[in-house]
Write an enzyme that holds these catalytic residues in place. Structure first.
Site, PDB file in Angstrom:
ATOM      1  N   LYS A 180      -4.998   4.521 -11.541  1.00  0.00           N
ATOM      2  CA  LYS A 180      -3.733   3.952 -12.039  1.00  0.00           C
ATOM      3  C   LYS A 180      -4.081   2.656 -12.766  1.00  0.00           C
ATOM      4  CE  LYS A 180      -0.852   5.429  -8.067  1.00  0.00           C
ATOM      5  NZ  LYS A 180      -0.204   4.898  -6.825  1.00  0.00           N
ATOM      6  N   GLY A 224      -8.800   9.642   2.415  1.00  0.00           N
ATOM      7  CA  GLY A 224      -8.172  10.334   1.281  1.00  0.00           C
ATOM      8  C   GLY A 224      -9.070  11.200   0.426  1.00  0.00           C
ATOM      9  N   ARG A 262      -1.722  15.412   3.548  1.00  0.00           N
ATOM     10  CA  ARG A 262      -3.034  15.524   2.894  1.00  0.00           C
ATOM     11  C   ARG A 262      -3.417  16.972   2.627  1.00  0.00           C
ATOM     12  NH1 ARG A 262      -5.466  10.415   3.434  1.00  0.00           N
ATOM     13  NH2 ARG A 262      -5.025   9.300   5.370  1.00  0.00           N
ATOM     14  N   PHE A 296       3.805   6.525  -6.854  1.00  0.00           N
ATOM     15  CA  PHE A 296       3.187   6.979  -5.611  1.00  0.00           C
ATOM     16  C   PHE A 296       3.099   8.505  -5.586  1.00  0.00           C
ATOM     17  CE2 PHE A 296       2.742   8.033  -1.161  1.00  0.00           C
ATOM     18  CZ  PHE A 296       1.745   7.140  -0.784  1.00  0.00           C
ATOM     19  N   ASP A 322      -6.200   2.070  -7.384  1.00  0.00           N
ATOM     20  CA  ASP A 322      -4.874   1.522  -7.650  1.00  0.00           C
ATOM     21  C   ASP A 322      -5.043   0.067  -8.104  1.00  0.00           C
ATOM     22  OD1 ASP A 322      -1.986   1.605  -7.495  1.00  0.00           O
ATOM     23  OD2 ASP A 322      -2.098   0.614  -5.564  1.00  0.00           O
ATOM     24  N   ASP A 350     -10.461   8.814  -3.652  1.00  0.00           N
ATOM     25  CA  ASP A 350      -9.300   9.600  -4.086  1.00  0.00           C
ATOM     26  C   ASP A 350      -8.553   8.928  -5.226  1.00  0.00           C
ATOM     27  OD1 ASP A 350      -8.371   7.524  -2.440  1.00  0.00           O
ATOM     28  OD2 ASP A 350      -7.048   8.777  -1.241  1.00  0.00           O
TER      29      ASP A 350
HETATM   30  P1  IMP Z   1      -6.601  -0.068  -4.092  1.00  0.00           P
HETATM   31  O1  IMP Z   1      -7.506  -0.873  -3.219  1.00  0.00           O
HETATM   32  O2  IMP Z   1      -5.305  -0.784  -4.345  1.00  0.00           O
HETATM   33  O3  IMP Z   1      -7.252   0.385  -5.390  1.00  0.00           O
HETATM   34  O4  IMP Z   1      -6.118   1.189  -3.279  1.00  0.00           O
HETATM   35  C1  IMP Z   1      -6.866   2.258  -3.053  1.00  0.00           C
HETATM   36  C2  IMP Z   1      -6.349   3.028  -1.857  1.00  0.00           C
HETATM   37  O5  IMP Z   1      -4.921   2.961  -1.750  1.00  0.00           O
HETATM   38  C3  IMP Z   1      -6.669   4.465  -2.041  1.00  0.00           C
HETATM   39  O6  IMP Z   1      -7.919   4.781  -1.496  1.00  0.00           O
HETATM   40  C4  IMP Z   1      -5.519   5.162  -1.324  1.00  0.00           C
HETATM   41  O7  IMP Z   1      -5.841   5.322   0.046  1.00  0.00           O
HETATM   42  C5  IMP Z   1      -4.357   4.220  -1.429  1.00  0.00           C
HETATM   43  N1  IMP Z   1      -3.401   4.644  -2.497  1.00  0.00           N
HETATM   44  C6  IMP Z   1      -3.195   4.039  -3.688  1.00  0.00           C
HETATM   45  N2  IMP Z   1      -2.249   4.662  -4.414  1.00  0.00           N
HETATM   46  C7  IMP Z   1      -1.856   5.715  -3.657  1.00  0.00           C
HETATM   47  C8  IMP Z   1      -0.898   6.796  -3.893  1.00  0.00           C
HETATM   48  O8  IMP Z   1      -0.216   6.900  -4.936  1.00  0.00           O
HETATM   49  N3  IMP Z   1      -0.789   7.708  -2.880  1.00  0.00           N
HETATM   50  C9  IMP Z   1      -1.517   7.642  -1.727  1.00  0.00           C
HETATM   51  N4  IMP Z   1      -2.405   6.671  -1.486  1.00  0.00           N
HETATM   52  C10 IMP Z   1      -2.587   5.709  -2.438  1.00  0.00           C
HETATM   53 MG    MG Z   2      -8.182   5.997   0.300  1.00  0.00          MG
END
Ligand code: IMP
Ligand code: MG
Length: 181
Positions: A137, A50, A171, A158, A109, A106
């Protein structure tokens, strides 16, 4: 900018224009540049897939020629939600011992990917570790993780485009789109 984008039957509407993104990329780049200072020969670590577009723009804006660029790959998402299970798919080949590293992601979350990645990278004894993300987020956090550099803080919806995907798609979009309510 397109009015609507439909991917896998889901509709997305405009959220952040390319111009607005580039404004914040430039701001974050100057923050990173001044924190690293003149003497640093940093290693920028782009988190695939990403972050590849953000990293390409950010690293060029930072403008430190004496830098190296490396890649790691992690996955936690399926479709539009986190599985909560973070897997490293590709590790680092660059030697980061004693180096100032800046991880470029990128989106943060839940924060689970960030925490796992920092933990993995610290085992290789870098001098400093900083974390830059295009999007954060904060309301989705399950870890309390706070990135050092954030281009945009956004609500837990999302989004896709500018490197971010839905099941690997979209992408390529110049702008960022949010899922239609
Ligand atoms: P985390 O481990 O939950 O913080 O997630 C991080 C990964 O989830 C990011 O590197 C993204 O690949 C994916 N991700 C989280 N939110 C989104 C979104 O809104 N759109 C697309 N990919 C997301
Ligand atoms: Mg990612």
């Amino acid at each position: 900018m397109e009015n609507k984008v439909t991917i896998n039957g889901l509709t997305f509407v405009p959220y952040l224009t390319h111009d607005k993104i580039m404004e914040q990329v430039k701001r974050v780049a100057s923050e990173i540049r001044s924190d690293l200072g003149e003497s640093s020969d940093p290693v920028f670590i782009c988190v695939l897939n990403g972050a590849f577009i953000f990293a390409a723009d950010l690293i060029r804006e930072i403008g430190i020629n004496d830098c190296k660029i490396a890649f790691v790959r992690y996955a936690s998402y399926e479709g539009t939600s986190s599985t909560g299970h973070v897997r490293q798919l590709t590790g680092l080949t660059e030697d980061i011992a004693g180096k100032d590293i800046v991880i470029i992601e990128d989106i943060v979350d839940t924060g689970l990917t960030a925490v796992k990645m920092i933990d993995d990278l610290k085992k290789q004894n870098p001098r400093t570790v900083k974390f830059a993300t295009l999007l954060h987020k904060p309301e989705s956090s399950k870890t309390g993780f706070e990135p050092d550099y954030v281009a945009f803080s956004i609500p837990p919806k999302f989004i896709l485009g500018y490197g971010l995907d839905l099941d690997g798609k979209a992408r390529n979009l110049h702008d960022i789109y949010v899922i239609e309510e």
